[in-house]
Design a protein around this motif. Structure first.
Motif, short mmCIF file in Angstrom:
data_model
loop_
_atom_site.label_atom_id
_atom_site.label_comp_id
_atom_site.label_asym_id
_atom_site.label_seq_id
_atom_site.Cartn_x
_atom_site.Cartn_y
_atom_site.Cartn_z
N UNK A 87 0.83 -1.21 0.00
CA UNK A 87 0.00 0.00 0.00
C UNK A 87 0.86 1.25 0.00
N UNK A 88 1.87 1.29 0.85
CA UNK A 88 2.72 2.47 0.97
C UNK A 88 3.61 2.67 -0.25
N UNK A 89 4.09 1.58 -0.82
CA UNK A 89 5.06 1.70 -1.91
C UNK A 89 4.45 2.14 -3.22
N UNK A 90 3.15 2.37 -3.24
CA UNK A 90 2.55 3.00 -4.42
C UNK A 90 3.03 4.43 -4.59
N UNK A 91 3.58 5.01 -3.52
CA UNK A 91 4.16 6.37 -3.57
C UNK A 91 5.68 6.25 -3.54
N UNK A 92 6.38 6.79 -4.53
CA UNK A 92 7.84 6.69 -4.56
C UNK A 92 8.52 7.26 -3.31
N UNK A 93 7.95 8.31 -2.72
CA UNK A 93 8.59 8.92 -1.55
C UNK A 93 8.58 7.96 -0.36
N UNK A 94 7.52 7.18 -0.19
CA UNK A 94 7.49 6.19 0.89
C UNK A 94 8.35 4.98 0.55
N UNK A 95 8.35 4.60 -0.73
CA UNK A 95 9.20 3.47 -1.15
C UNK A 95 10.67 3.79 -0.89
N UNK A 96 11.07 5.02 -1.15
CA UNK A 96 12.46 5.44 -0.89
C UNK A 96 12.82 5.23 0.58
N UNK A 97 11.96 5.67 1.49
CA UNK A 97 12.24 5.52 2.92
C UNK A 97 12.28 4.04 3.31
N UNK A 98 11.31 3.27 2.86
CA UNK A 98 11.26 1.85 3.20
C UNK A 98 12.51 1.13 2.69
N UNK A 99 12.90 1.42 1.45
CA UNK A 99 14.09 0.78 0.89
C UNK A 99 15.34 1.11 1.69
N UNK A 100 15.49 2.38 2.08
CA UNK A 100 16.69 2.80 2.79
C UNK A 100 16.71 2.23 4.21
N UNK A 101 15.59 2.28 4.90
CA UNK A 101 15.55 1.77 6.27
C UNK A 101 15.76 0.26 6.29
N UNK A 102 15.31 -0.44 5.27
CA UNK A 102 15.44 -1.90 5.23
C UNK A 102 16.90 -2.34 5.22
N UNK A 103 17.80 -1.44 4.86
CA UNK A 103 19.22 -1.77 4.83
C UNK A 103 19.87 -1.67 6.21
N UNK A 104 19.16 -1.09 7.17
CA UNK A 104 19.71 -0.89 8.51
C UNK A 104 19.45 -2.12 9.38
N UNK A 105 20.28 -2.35 10.40
CA UNK A 105 20.03 -3.46 11.33
C UNK A 105 18.64 -3.33 11.97
N UNK A 106 18.05 -4.45 12.33
CA UNK A 106 16.69 -4.45 12.84
C UNK A 106 16.59 -3.71 14.17
N UNK A 107 17.70 -3.59 14.91
CA UNK A 107 17.66 -2.89 16.19
C UNK A 107 17.98 -1.40 16.05
N UNK A 108 18.07 -0.89 14.83
CA UNK A 108 18.32 0.54 14.62
C UNK A 108 17.17 1.36 15.21
N UNK A 109 17.51 2.47 15.85
CA UNK A 109 16.50 3.36 16.44
C UNK A 109 16.10 4.40 15.40
N UNK A 110 14.78 4.53 15.19
CA UNK A 110 14.26 5.40 14.13
C UNK A 110 13.47 6.56 14.73
N UNK A 111 13.56 7.71 14.07
CA UNK A 111 12.73 8.87 14.39
C UNK A 111 12.10 9.36 13.09
N UNK A 112 10.77 9.49 13.08
CA UNK A 112 10.08 10.11 11.95
C UNK A 112 9.61 11.50 12.36
N UNK A 113 10.09 12.50 11.66
CA UNK A 113 9.65 13.88 11.87
C UNK A 113 8.52 14.16 10.90
#
Length: 329
Positions: A87-113
């Motif tokens: 659902x989210x990846x229908x928008x390139x801007x959300x796909x970009x974030x998902x793709x980039x975050x997926x490369x980080x370790x699962x225990x990475x701490x995230x902040x969404x502004x």
């Protein structure tokens, strides 16, 4: 002629040109400036407007945020991470974030502004990541908490940035709406761990497509108030971070349509102000008579002959995709 003392809101240069004035929403007229120093196009900032826009769904894309959250909530409740991702990846801007975050370790701490109604953070919550979402709108935060849990707070809350420093900070559709995008970016870089990443998309000034076009009709002031030229983030932050800037392009058919409008010199018409009535508003350019007919005929011919595939890809309006990696010290 520039108003007395006019300076660039982004870089403070006095090398600004006053292009004119636009008023998309009644009572929110704005002078539009272009800066020869940093290349940005900008209007004035109104810190009070975003809560009203979230609450009233006045602009069409705020209404879409609400619909997107409604589509994502049952997927989240069912634990359907794959469905939520689709659902989210229908928008390139959300796909970009998902793709980039997926490369980080699962225990990475995230902040969404600018977490809005929580739909993007919901995917990371569902995949077991530690995330905090913050937004200036209390209405948006309340909606996010009701749908996706206690991961969200307003940006003025005492513990808004608790849990930092962060491995990844990201924001979508935010940087063009803030008063001082350079200061905000530096502040967020300071909230990262050494080697952490700041990810975001930005509106691309190079995507203004019509003759004498002052602003993007798809996102008017007082919401969107800055357009950035390609290369801006690299020029501003090359000494402070490892900068990657990618330009998203539109489809070949869309590029062909843009190219034909450019070829015939399609003019931009300043908007007609509309009242904030609680309806989801959007602005479209009026038909331009002979030029419009000619552009459509040329585009049709280009599609039929295959010429569309040879047209240079045009940039997407909100497709400056930026990654800044903090120094490892």
């Amino acid at each position: 002629m520039n108003p007395p003392g006019a300076t660039c809101r982004i870089c403070a240069s006095s090398r600004v040109a006053h292009l004119g004035r636009v008023e998309y929403l009644e009572g929110f007229g704005a002078a539009v400036f272009d800066c020869a120093e940093c290349g940005c196009r900008f209007t004035s900032h109104d810190a009070t407007v975003h809560e009203r826009l979230h609450r009233g769904r006045t602009l069409s894309y705020y209404d879409e945020y609400d619909r997107l959250a409604a589509r994502c909530q049952p997927l989240f409740a069912a634990g359907d991470a794959d469905g939520l991702k689709r659902e989210l990846e229908r928008w390139p801007k959300y796909r970009f974030i998902i793709d980039q975050v997926s490369q980080a370790p699962v225990d990475a701490r995230l902040l969404e502004l600018g977490s809005s109604r929580g739909y993007l953070a919901a995917y990371f919550i569902l995949t077991g990541r530690s995330i905090r979402g913050v937004d200036v709108s209390a209405d948006a935060v309340a909606s996010a908490r009701a749908a996706f849990g206690e991961h969200f707070c307003t940006s003025d809350a005492p513990d808004a940035y608790g849990g930092g420093p962060f491995d990844i900070i990201y924001h979508v559709g935010v940087i063009g709406c803030v008063a001082d995008p350079i200061a905000l970016t530096r502040d967020l870089l300071g909230k990262l761990k050494p080697g952490g990443r700041l990810l975001f998309n930005a509106p691309n000034k190079n995507a203004l497509r019509l003759r004498h076009q002052w602003w993007m009709d798809t996102a008017p002031p007082p919401d969107l108030i800055t357009l950035f030229p390609e290369g801006f983030w690299r020029r501003q932050f090359a000494a402070e971070a490892d900068v990657e800037e990618t330009v998203e392009r539109v489809t070949p058919d869309a590029s062909l349509a843009i190219a034909t409008r450019e070829l015939v010199g399609m003019p931009w018409h300043s908007p007609t102000a509309r009242a904030m009535s609680g309806r989801a508003l959007e602005w479209r350019q009026p038909r331009s008579g002979v030029r419009d007919l000619l552009a459509r005929a040329l585009a049709k011919a280009g599609r039929m002959t295959g010429f569309a595939r040879r047209v240079a890809p045009r940039p997407a309006e909100f497709g400056l995709l930026v990654s800044l990696r903090a120094p490892t010290r």
